[in-house]
Design a protein around this motif. Sequence first.
Motif, PDB file in Angstrom:
ATOM      1  N   MET A   1     -46.665 -49.171  18.104  1.00 26.42           N
ATOM      2  CA  MET A   1     -46.311 -49.659  16.792  1.00 26.42           C
ATOM      3  C   MET A   1     -45.457 -48.608  16.082  1.00 26.42           C
ATOM      4  O   MET A   1     -45.878 -47.481  15.909  1.00 26.42           O
ATOM      5  N   LYS A   2     -44.276 -48.977  15.713  1.00 21.54           N
ATOM      6  CA  LYS A   2     -43.349 -48.053  15.065  1.00 21.54           C
ATOM      7  C   LYS A   2     -43.657 -47.990  13.567  1.00 21.54           C
ATOM      8  O   LYS A   2     -43.761 -48.994  12.901  1.00 21.54           O
ATOM      9  N   ARG A   3     -43.827 -46.775  13.054  1.00 23.03           N
ATOM     10  CA  ARG A   3     -44.126 -46.572  11.639  1.00 23.03           C
ATOM     11  C   ARG A   3     -42.832 -46.338  10.860  1.00 23.03           C
ATOM     12  O   ARG A   3     -41.828 -45.925  11.414  1.00 23.03           O
ATOM     13  N   ARG A   4     -42.921 -46.553   9.556  1.00 22.02           N
ATOM     14  CA  ARG A   4     -41.774 -46.244   8.702  1.00 22.02           C
ATOM     15  C   ARG A   4     -41.588 -44.736   8.651  1.00 22.02           C
ATOM     16  O   ARG A   4     -42.540 -43.971   8.753  1.00 22.02           O
ATOM     17  N   GLU A   5     -40.371 -44.290   8.455  1.00 25.01           N
ATOM     18  CA  GLU A   5     -40.038 -42.870   8.483  1.00 25.01           C
ATOM     19  C   GLU A   5     -40.861 -42.016   7.518  1.00 25.01           C
ATOM     20  O   GLU A   5     -41.374 -40.986   7.916  1.00 25.01           O
ATOM     21  N   PRO A   6     -41.014 -42.386   6.214  1.00 28.06           N
ATOM     22  CA  PRO A   6     -41.809 -41.524   5.325  1.00 28.06           C
ATOM     23  C   PRO A   6     -43.273 -41.409   5.771  1.00 28.06           C
ATOM     24  O   PRO A   6     -43.862 -40.332   5.676  1.00 28.06           O
ATOM     25  N   GLU A   7     -43.850 -42.483   6.267  1.00 28.15           N
ATOM     26  CA  GLU A   7     -45.226 -42.431   6.755  1.00 28.15           C
ATOM     27  C   GLU A   7     -45.327 -41.530   7.977  1.00 28.15           C
ATOM     28  O   GLU A   7     -46.259 -40.739   8.094  1.00 28.15           O
ATOM     29  N   LEU A   8     -44.384 -41.663   8.869  1.00 22.04           N
ATOM     30  CA  LEU A   8     -44.355 -40.848  10.084  1.00 22.04           C
ATOM     31  C   LEU A   8     -44.207 -39.368   9.732  1.00 22.04           C
ATOM     32  O   LEU A   8     -44.943 -38.523  10.241  1.00 22.04           O
ATOM     33  N   ALA A   9     -43.280 -39.059   8.844  1.00 17.98           N
ATOM     34  CA  ALA A   9     -43.052 -37.664   8.454  1.00 17.98           C
ATOM     35  C   ALA A   9     -44.281 -37.082   7.765  1.00 17.98           C
ATOM     36  O   ALA A   9     -44.656 -35.929   8.009  1.00 17.98           O
ATOM     37  N   GLY A  10     -44.934 -37.856   6.919  1.00 16.73           N
ATOM     38  CA  GLY A  10     -46.128 -37.387   6.227  1.00 16.73           C
ATOM     39  C   GLY A  10     -47.281 -37.130   7.182  1.00 16.73           C
ATOM     40  O   GLY A  10     -47.968 -36.105   7.079  1.00 16.73           O
ATOM     41  N   ALA A  11     -47.482 -38.049   8.108  1.00 20.90           N
ATOM     42  CA  ALA A  11     -48.554 -37.885   9.099  1.00 20.90           C
ATOM     43  C   ALA A  11     -48.274 -36.687   9.987  1.00 20.90           C
ATOM     44  O   ALA A  11     -49.171 -35.878  10.263  1.00 20.90           O
ATOM     45  N   GLU A  12     -47.034 -36.537  10.415  1.00 22.17           N
ATOM     46  CA  GLU A  12     -46.662 -35.408  11.260  1.00 22.17           C
ATOM     47  C   GLU A  12     -46.900 -34.083  10.525  1.00 22.17           C
ATOM     48  O   GLU A  12     -47.450 -33.137  11.098  1.00 22.17           O
ATOM     49  N   ALA A  13     -46.538 -34.021   9.255  1.00 23.53           N
ATOM     50  CA  ALA A  13     -46.735 -32.805   8.464  1.00 23.53           C
ATOM     51  C   ALA A  13     -48.222 -32.468   8.344  1.00 23.53           C
ATOM     52  O   ALA A  13     -48.606 -31.294   8.442  1.00 23.53           O
ATOM     53  N   CYS A  14     -49.062 -33.468   8.166  1.00 25.79           N
ATOM     54  CA  CYS A  14     -50.514 -33.234   8.066  1.00 25.79           C
ATOM     55  C   CYS A  14     -51.073 -32.705   9.382  1.00 25.79           C
ATOM     56  O   CYS A  14     -51.892 -31.764   9.380  1.00 25.79           O
ATOM     57  N   PHE A  15     -50.661 -33.280  10.489  1.00 24.53           N
ATOM     58  CA  PHE A  15     -51.151 -32.802  11.792  1.00 24.53           C
ATOM     59  C   PHE A  15     -50.670 -31.376  12.065  1.00 24.53           C
ATOM     60  O   PHE A  15     -51.433 -30.542  12.562  1.00 24.53           O
ATOM     61  N   LEU A  16     -49.418 -31.076  11.731  1.00 28.09           N
ATOM     62  CA  LEU A  16     -48.900 -29.728  11.935  1.00 28.09           C
ATOM     63  C   LEU A  16     -49.649 -28.710  11.074  1.00 28.09           C
ATOM     64  O   LEU A  16     -49.949 -27.604  11.526  1.00 28.09           O
ATOM     65  N   LYS A  17     -49.987 -29.083   9.847  1.00 31.52           N
ATOM     66  CA  LYS A  17     -50.770 -28.203   8.978  1.00 31.52           C
ATOM     67  C   LYS A  17     -52.168 -27.986   9.561  1.00 31.52           C
ATOM     68  O   LYS A  17     -52.680 -26.861   9.560  1.00 31.52           O
ATOM     69  N   ALA A  18     -52.781 -29.046  10.074  1.00 35.23           N
ATOM     70  CA  ALA A  18     -54.111 -28.926  10.685  1.00 35.23           C
ATOM     71  C   ALA A  18     -54.069 -28.004  11.896  1.00 35.23           C
ATOM     72  O   ALA A  18     -54.982 -27.187  12.098  1.00 35.23           O
ATOM     73  N   ILE A  19     -53.022 -28.098  12.691  1.00 35.55           N
ATOM     74  CA  ILE A  19     -52.866 -27.213  13.853  1.00 35.55           C
ATOM     75  C   ILE A  19     -52.732 -25.764  13.388  1.00 35.55           C
ATOM     76  O   ILE A  19     -53.369 -24.860  13.936  1.00 35.55           O
ATOM     77  N   GLU A  20     -51.930 -25.547  12.367  1.00 36.51           N
ATOM     78  CA  GLU A  20     -51.726 -24.197  11.834  1.00 36.51           C
ATOM     79  C   GLU A  20     -53.042 -23.595  11.314  1.00 36.51           C
ATOM     80  O   GLU A  20     -53.367 -22.447  11.606  1.00 36.51           O
ATOM     81  N   VAL A  21     -53.797 -24.367  10.563  1.00 34.68           N
ATOM     82  CA  VAL A  21     -55.070 -23.887  10.020  1.00 34.68           C
ATOM     83  C   VAL A  21     -56.046 -23.575  11.151  1.00 34.68           C
ATOM     84  O   VAL A  21     -56.712 -22.534  11.152  1.00 34.68           O
ATOM     85  N   ALA A  22     -56.124 -24.461  12.125  1.00 28.26           N
ATOM     86  CA  ALA A  22     -57.035 -24.249  13.257  1.00 28.26           C
ATOM     87  C   ALA A  22     -56.652 -22.988  14.028  1.00 28.26           C
ATOM     88  O   ALA A  22     -57.528 -22.229  14.457  1.00 28.26           O
ATOM     89  N   ARG A  23     -55.362 -22.736  14.182  1.00 32.61           N
ATOM     90  CA  ARG A  23     -54.922 -21.515  14.884  1.00 32.61           C
ATOM     91  C   ARG A  23     -55.337 -20.264  14.118  1.00 32.61           C
ATOM     92  O   ARG A  23     -55.811 -19.301  14.716  1.00 32.61           O
ATOM     93  N   ARG A  24     -55.140 -20.289  12.799  1.00 36.00           N
ATOM     94  CA  ARG A  24     -55.528 -19.131  11.985  1.00 36.00           C
ATOM     95  C   ARG A  24     -57.027 -18.867  12.078  1.00 36.00           C
ATOM     96  O   ARG A  24     -57.460 -17.721  12.047  1.00 36.00           O
ATOM     97  N   GLN A  25     -57.810 -19.927  12.180  1.00 37.19           N
ATOM     98  CA  GLN A  25     -59.260 -19.795  12.257  1.00 37.19           C
ATOM     99  C   GLN A  25     -59.753 -19.607  13.689  1.00 37.19           C
ATOM    100  O   GLN A  25     -60.947 -19.474  13.920  1.00 37.19           O
ATOM    101  N   GLU A  26     -58.813 -19.613  14.630  1.00 38.70           N
ATOM    102  CA  GLU A  26     -59.139 -19.512  16.056  1.00 38.70           C
ATOM    103  C   GLU A  26     -60.121 -20.603  16.491  1.00 38.70           C
ATOM    104  O   GLU A  26     -61.011 -20.373  17.306  1.00 38.70           O
ATOM    105  N   ALA A  27     -59.930 -21.784  15.947  1.00 37.86           N
ATOM    106  CA  ALA A  27     -60.757 -22.946  16.264  1.00 37.86           C
ATOM    107  C   ALA A  27     -60.000 -23.788  17.290  1.00 37.86           C
ATOM    108  O   ALA A  27     -59.328 -24.764  16.956  1.00 37.86           O
TER     109      ALA A  27
END
Length: 68
Positions: free
Chosen positions: A1-27
């Motif tokens: 299912m193809k998402r609209r661009e703003p939704e896709l960009a927002g979701a991608e940004a949230c996942f990238l932030k979660a990855i960054e936080v997890a890396r800092r916490q070594e989780a």
Amino acid sequence: MKRREPELAGAEACFLKAIEVARRQEARLLELRAATDLARLWRDNRLPPATPRALLEPILAAIDGGRT
């Protein structure tokens, strides 16, 4: 299912932030979870298969102690 661009960009940004936080916490498992969800988002939106693989391989290697 193809998402609209703003939704896709927002979701991608949230996942990238979660990855960054997890890396800092070594989780590593939380990092893997966020990266897996991001890889699924990319897959569902038809990004090249190498893109999700490049994201996941180093995380899996770190969890597995560097073994491939």
